[in-house]
Design a protein around this motif. Sequence first.
Motif, PDB file in Angstrom:
ATOM      1  N   ILE A 169    -103.450  -0.557 -46.285  1.00 21.63           N
ATOM      2  CA  ILE A 169    -104.203  -1.712 -46.789  1.00 21.63           C
ATOM      3  C   ILE A 169    -105.655  -1.325 -47.047  1.00 21.63           C
ATOM      4  CG2 ILE A 169    -105.135  -3.977 -46.138  1.00 21.63           C
ATOM      5  CD1 ILE A 169    -102.489  -4.473 -44.645  1.00 21.63           C
ATOM      6  N   VAL A 170    -106.234  -0.568 -46.090  1.00 19.65           N
ATOM      7  CA  VAL A 170    -107.630  -0.122 -46.258  1.00 19.65           C
ATOM      8  C   VAL A 170    -107.761   0.775 -47.488  1.00 19.65           C
ATOM      9  CG1 VAL A 170    -109.448   1.319 -45.244  1.00 19.65           C
ATOM     10  CG2 VAL A 170    -108.232  -0.336 -43.817  1.00 19.65           C
ATOM     11  N   ILE A 171    -106.806   1.718 -47.647  1.00 18.83           N
ATOM     12  CA  ILE A 171    -106.852   2.637 -48.788  1.00 18.83           C
ATOM     13  C   ILE A 171    -106.725   1.862 -50.092  1.00 18.83           C
ATOM     14  CG2 ILE A 171    -105.611   4.508 -49.953  1.00 18.83           C
ATOM     15  CD1 ILE A 171    -104.897   5.576 -47.154  1.00 18.83           C
ATOM     16  N   ASN A 172    -105.776   0.931 -50.153  1.00 20.81           N
ATOM     17  CA  ASN A 172    -105.585   0.128 -51.372  1.00 20.81           C
ATOM     18  C   ASN A 172    -106.817  -0.721 -51.668  1.00 20.81           C
ATOM     19  OD1 ASN A 172    -103.007   1.117 -51.867  1.00 20.81           O
ATOM     20  ND2 ASN A 172    -102.021  -0.444 -50.600  1.00 20.81           N
ATOM     21  N   ILE A 178    -117.119   9.424 -48.978  1.00 19.98           N
ATOM     22  CA  ILE A 178    -117.534  10.303 -47.890  1.00 19.98           C
ATOM     23  C   ILE A 178    -116.593  10.063 -46.711  1.00 19.98           C
ATOM     24  CG2 ILE A 178    -119.416  10.974 -46.367  1.00 19.98           C
ATOM     25  CD1 ILE A 178    -121.335   9.701 -48.403  1.00 19.98           C
ATOM     26  N   PRO A 179    -115.610  10.923 -46.533  1.00 21.92           N
ATOM     27  CA  PRO A 179    -114.691  10.721 -45.401  1.00 21.92           C
ATOM     28  C   PRO A 179    -115.400  10.927 -44.080  1.00 21.92           C
ATOM     29  CG  PRO A 179    -114.268  12.838 -46.458  1.00 21.92           C
ATOM     30  CD  PRO A 179    -115.287  12.145 -47.305  1.00 21.92           C
ATOM     31  N   LYS A 180    -115.183   9.994 -43.156  1.00 19.31           N
ATOM     32  CA  LYS A 180    -115.786  10.118 -41.842  1.00 19.31           C
ATOM     33  C   LYS A 180    -114.941  11.045 -40.966  1.00 19.31           C
ATOM     34  CE  LYS A 180    -118.183   5.696 -41.827  1.00 19.31           C
ATOM     35  NZ  LYS A 180    -118.422   4.438 -41.087  1.00 19.31           N
TER      36      LYS A 180
END
Length: 466
Positions: A78-81, A156-158
Motif C-alpha cells: 500500500i505504501v509503495i503504491n 531516498i531509501p531509508k
Amino acid sequence: MASEQHKGHNFVDVTENYKTMKDNIKKDTEGLENHISPTYEEIELDIETQLANLDGGYKKLTTTMSKQGEQWHREIDIVINKMKTEINEIKVKHRDILKKHLNEIKQTQSLIKQTIQAIRIIEKSTEVSSTIEYSSKVREFSKLPPKVKVTMPTFIPKPIDREKLYILFGEISPLSTATEDNVLSLNQPNTSVRELLDEPKLVTTIQTGYKNLCSVTCLNEDRIWTSGLTNDIKCFNIKCSLLQAIKTKSEESPNDITVNSDGELLYCDGTDGTVNIVKNGQTKMLITLPEEWAPNQLCVTSTGDLLVTMFSVDKTQSKAVRYSGSTEKQTVQFDDNGQPLYSGNDAVKYITENRNRDICVADWVAGVEVVVNQDGKLRWRYTGHPSAIKNEPFEPWGVTTDRQSHILTADGDNDCIHILDQNGQFLRYIDNCDLKGPTGLCVDNNDNLLVCEYYKSNVKKIKYLK
C-alpha cells in the motif's frame, strides 16, 4: 520371678509396637495408593498432554506471525503504491510545466516567423509609407526566455534498522513456568493481573506547603518529589517529613519534574527553554530547545528515553519530542492527514508512556486525551465519559499509567480520576477520596496512585487495585 515379669513386659511392648507399625504401614499404603500415586498420575498425564499439544501451540504462534508478516507485506504494498501514485502525480505536473513553456516558445517562434514575412514584404516593396513606419522587433525578440530546468524528484531509501523492525513487528512474551504456589518468569518480574478495588481507599495525605501544587513524581516507595508555582522542588517521605529542597537555576518555577531510572531528578524550565538534571546535588543542563520552542511536561520512558511536550513561542503549535540523552530521536506532531494532534497553545500537556509503549498526552484546553503508538501513529482519542453526576466538561490534567496498562487521568473541574484500559475504554472513576482540583499524577512501585491537589497543595496516596 522378677525376671519373668520383665520378659512379659518386653513381649507386650514389642507386640504393641508391632501393631502400631502395622497400622502405620497400612495408612502409608492407603495414602500412597489412594492419594499420592493418583496425584502423580494426574501430574504425569497433564505434562504428557502439554507435550502432545506442544507442536500445535507453537504452530499457532508461527501461523500468527505469518499472518502478521502478510499484513506487513500488504501495508508495504500500500505504501509503495501510494508513493507510485505520488510520483505519477508529480510526473503530470512536471509534464504540464514543460508543455506550458514549450507552448510559450512555439507562440514566440510563430510571431518571429510572421515578423520575418512582414519584413520581407516591406523589403521588396517600393511604398515609402510602409518603409518609414517600420518598427524593429529585434530588441523585443532578443530578450530570450529563461531556460527551463525542472528537477526530477528523487527517492531516498531509508536504511533498514533490523532491530527496530524486530521491535515493531511484535513481541514474544518470555517463557514462564507456573505452579500453584508461585510463578517463575525468566525474563521479567511477575506482573500478574490485578483487579480494580470496588472502592478506592485513601492511604495517606502529605501536606507540601505550596500555594499551588502542580507535579509529583516517585523516587521510590517511600519518597516523592513535588513542584508548584515556586522555584522550590521539594522531596518528602511518605510520613510527610520534608527531606530535601532544591531551587531551580533560573529562580522560576519548573514546568514539570520527573525521575530517571538512576533516581536522578529532572525538571524543565520554560524561562530558558532547558531540561535540567540534578546529579549529586549539582544541577546540569541536559537539553536546550531551539529558540522557537519552550518545554512543557516530561516523562521518562521504559527504555530510558525522555519524552517532552513543548509549545512554540508564538503559541500556535504543540508537539511531543523523544530524546535519548540530549539527542532528538522522534517528533510527534501531526496525524496521517497532516492535522495537528495537539492544540496550539502554551497550556499544560502532561505526558506519559504506557506499558505497551503508547504515548499518552492529556490536552487540557482541547478537552481530550490523545494516544499514539510508539511510532507516533494516532491510536485513539478520549473525550470523557457521559455521566449524570459530572457536570463540568472533561478537562484532563495529569496523566499516568500502571503495570496493568491502565491509563489514569486527572479531571480537575470534576474532582475525580478517570481510569481507562489501554484501548481507551472507560473503566471507572476515582471520586470517593475527597479530591479537590487534582492535577499531577504518578504511581509508585506497588501501583498506588499519588495525586496532587492544586489548591489544597496536598499529595494524596490512593490504593485502587486489589
